[in-house]
Design a protein around this motif. Structure first.
Motif, PDB file in Angstrom:
ATOM      1  N   SER A 185       0.835  -1.207   0.000  1.00 24.02           N
ATOM      2  CA  SER A 185       0.000   0.000   0.000  1.00 24.02           C
ATOM      3  C   SER A 185       0.865   1.251   0.000  1.00 24.02           C
ATOM      4  O   SER A 185       1.985   1.251   0.530  1.00 24.02           O
ATOM      5  CB  SER A 185      -0.926  -0.001   1.223  1.00 24.02           C
ATOM      6  OG  SER A 185      -0.172   0.122   2.414  1.00 24.02           O
ATOM      7  N   ASP A 229      -3.600   4.618  -0.646  1.00 23.46           N
ATOM      8  CA  ASP A 229      -3.989   4.715   0.762  1.00 23.46           C
ATOM      9  C   ASP A 229      -5.499   4.867   0.863  1.00 23.46           C
ATOM     10  O   ASP A 229      -6.033   5.916   1.270  1.00 23.46           O
ATOM     11  CB  ASP A 229      -3.277   5.896   1.431  1.00 23.46           C
ATOM     12  CG  ASP A 229      -1.772   5.696   1.469  1.00 23.46           C
ATOM     13  OD1 ASP A 229      -1.343   4.547   1.670  1.00 23.46           O
ATOM     14  OD2 ASP A 229      -1.031   6.681   1.298  1.00 23.46           O
ATOM     15  N   PHE A 234      -8.140  -1.270  -0.628  1.00 23.90           N
ATOM     16  CA  PHE A 234      -7.473  -2.350   0.091  1.00 23.90           C
ATOM     17  C   PHE A 234      -8.413  -3.536   0.294  1.00 23.90           C
ATOM     18  O   PHE A 234      -8.046  -4.698   0.038  1.00 23.90           O
ATOM     19  CB  PHE A 234      -6.969  -1.838   1.446  1.00 23.90           C
ATOM     20  CG  PHE A 234      -6.447  -2.912   2.354  1.00 23.90           C
ATOM     21  CD1 PHE A 234      -5.218  -3.505   2.126  1.00 23.90           C
ATOM     22  CD2 PHE A 234      -7.206  -3.338   3.441  1.00 23.90           C
ATOM     23  CE1 PHE A 234      -4.740  -4.505   2.965  1.00 23.90           C
ATOM     24  CE2 PHE A 234      -6.731  -4.334   4.287  1.00 23.90           C
ATOM     25  CZ  PHE A 234      -5.499  -4.916   4.043  1.00 23.90           C
ATOM     26  N   SER A 251       0.582  -7.815   3.989  1.00 24.85           N
ATOM     27  CA  SER A 251       0.584  -6.453   3.449  1.00 24.85           C
ATOM     28  C   SER A 251       1.788  -5.701   3.973  1.00 24.85           C
ATOM     29  O   SER A 251       2.401  -6.091   4.969  1.00 24.85           O
ATOM     30  CB  SER A 251      -0.706  -5.718   3.843  1.00 24.85           C
ATOM     31  OG  SER A 251      -0.748  -5.509   5.244  1.00 24.85           O
TER      32      SER A 251
END
Length: 428
Positions: A185, A229, A234, A251
């Motif tokens: 991420s 983000d 996600f 992650s």
């Protein structure tokens, strides 16, 4: 904040039991055996010659130098069983010993006193004594039928594959590799090497690193994605990873306490059970562990490269090891090459080399530049040194725990490396 041992115990409690599958032996290299194995046959399967020479009968005693024998036959590797009634038999390495003969005289200890038109000896004389049993590999001498040869949890490498092939094993029952997904991420990340970087952007390095290390650790990477983000993005990647069969999610980034560190809350929104968030280690303190209602284990590693590497090596890899049916890893214990200072009350993981000095003595040499953002020192390291929580310093020649770069990777030894020692940076 949880300590390392408690965190590891919490992870191992959630790991699934090993699952097995049968694979062709040609595909079993680097797999983990899922069952105890016993030999169904003897190795060697028959008495055979250990070298080229002449098989003869010593009558259970000794044939003395100067003894002469007529050559009654020839036995080469691959020939079947034969009975010898008289004389010596010319024989090649690995050939079955003719019945009635009990020793092999090496070619260099034999003189031919008569030869045929084809050049083969017809009569020989010994130039050295030959005792009964000399230069014969006995049936079952290497491995007896019924003997245990390997145990579940053993890594199948070239020697193991060689032995199984010798036993006629066509398939191996091995642990199924855990299926893992990688999600990196960060809105600043660029995954395409051909794409030019914009203002404030950097290239994704954690994704390739995690992928390579997970494969080396025995995982099957079934999904790899990169998200900005954004919690929704996600969670969409999480759903795709689950659809692709992932049973473990790894992650990197967005797990600290900043405004954009969204992963803990995103997992909670999906009813994940948070096992812990923040561990008393350096680097990698913000590490998160959770379990989804559907059973997937989630490891949220920090985004700094070394922090991610520590999280993978000391939290994810033990989980993989358990899911592969392997025994818990035990560190090597070595003396420290030079003194180190660290923050007391926290467990430290340090890049290191295993050093062999001129006398052959091994020690662990801690490398300089331990900050968690640095990637170059990772290229120089061939081991991890772990310093325990209570210590504020560890002196030269004090014994420390040493781990390889990966739980399935062998430790390497460097001759004469130097160690800067000193104080360990307090990187995250």
């Amino acid at each position: 904040m949880i300590d390392y041992e408690a965190a590891l115990a919490a992870i191992l409690r959630q790991c699934r039991q090993p699952q097995s599958q049968s694979v062709p032996l040609a595909q079993a290299l680097s797999a983990v055996l899922a069952e105890n194995l016993r030999s169904g046959v003897c190795l060697p399967p028959f008495d055979n010659a250990a070298m080229d020479g002449f098989a003869l009968d010593t009558q259970g005693g000794r044939a003395e130098a100067g003894s002469e024998f007529a050559v009654a036959g020839v036995q080469v590797a691959g020939d079947g069983e034969v009975r010898a009634t008289a004389g010596a038999w010319e024989i090649t390495t690995g050939a079955r010993i003719p019945q009635g003969l009990d020793a092999v005289a090496p070619s260099e200890q034999v003189q031919a006193t008569a030869s045929g038109s084809d050049g083969h000896p017809q009569r020989i004389r010994l130039v050295a004594d030959v005792a009964a049993g000399s230069n014969i590999r006995r049936r079952g001498e290497d491995l007896a039928a019924g003997a245990e040869i390997m145990r579940a949890g053993q890594l199948l490498q070239a020697p193991q594959v060689m032995l199984l092939a010798a036993l006629g094993v066509s398939h191996a029952n091995v642990a199924r590799r855990p299926r893992v997904a990688i999600i990196v991420s960060g809105r600043e990340l660029v995954g395409d090497p051909a794409q030019a970087l914009g203002q404030g952007q950097i290239r994704d390095s954690n994704g390739p690193f995690l992928h390579a290390r997970l494969l080396a650790a025995g995982a099957d990477v079934v999904y790899r994605g990169m998200v900005a983000d954004d919690p929704a993005e996600f969670l969409s990647a999480v759903e795709q990873a689950i659809a692709d069969g992932a049973e473990m999610l790894v992650s990197s980034g967005a797990v600290s306490r900043g405004r954009h560190d969204f992963i803990p809350e995103a997992l909670r929104s999906r009813d994940a059970e948070i096992g812990f968030h923040k561990v008393n280690i350096r680097p990698g303190k913000p590490l998160l562990f959770a379990r989804l209602p559907t059973g997937q284990l989630c490891f949220g590693l920090p985004g700094n490269p070394v922090s991610a590497a520590v999280g993978l090596r000391f939290f994810v890899e033990p989980a993989l090891r358990a899911m592969l049916g392997m025994a818990p890893e035990r560190p090597l214990r070595l003396p420290l090459a030079t003194p180190c200072r660290k923050r007391p009350g926290i467990r430290s993981h340090l890049h290191a080399k295993i050093v062999c000095d001129a006398s052959g003595r091994l020690s662990a040499s801690v490398l300089p530049q331990q900050e968690s953002f640095r990637m170059m020192p990772m290229l120089a390291a061939d081991a991890w040194v772990v310093l325990p929580e209570p210590a504020s310093s560890v002196g030269q020649d004090e014994w420390v725990d040493v781990y390889g770069l990966g739980h399935l990777l062998p430790l390497q030894v460097t001759a004469g490396a130097q160690d800067a020692g000193g104080e360990i940076p307090d990187g995250r």
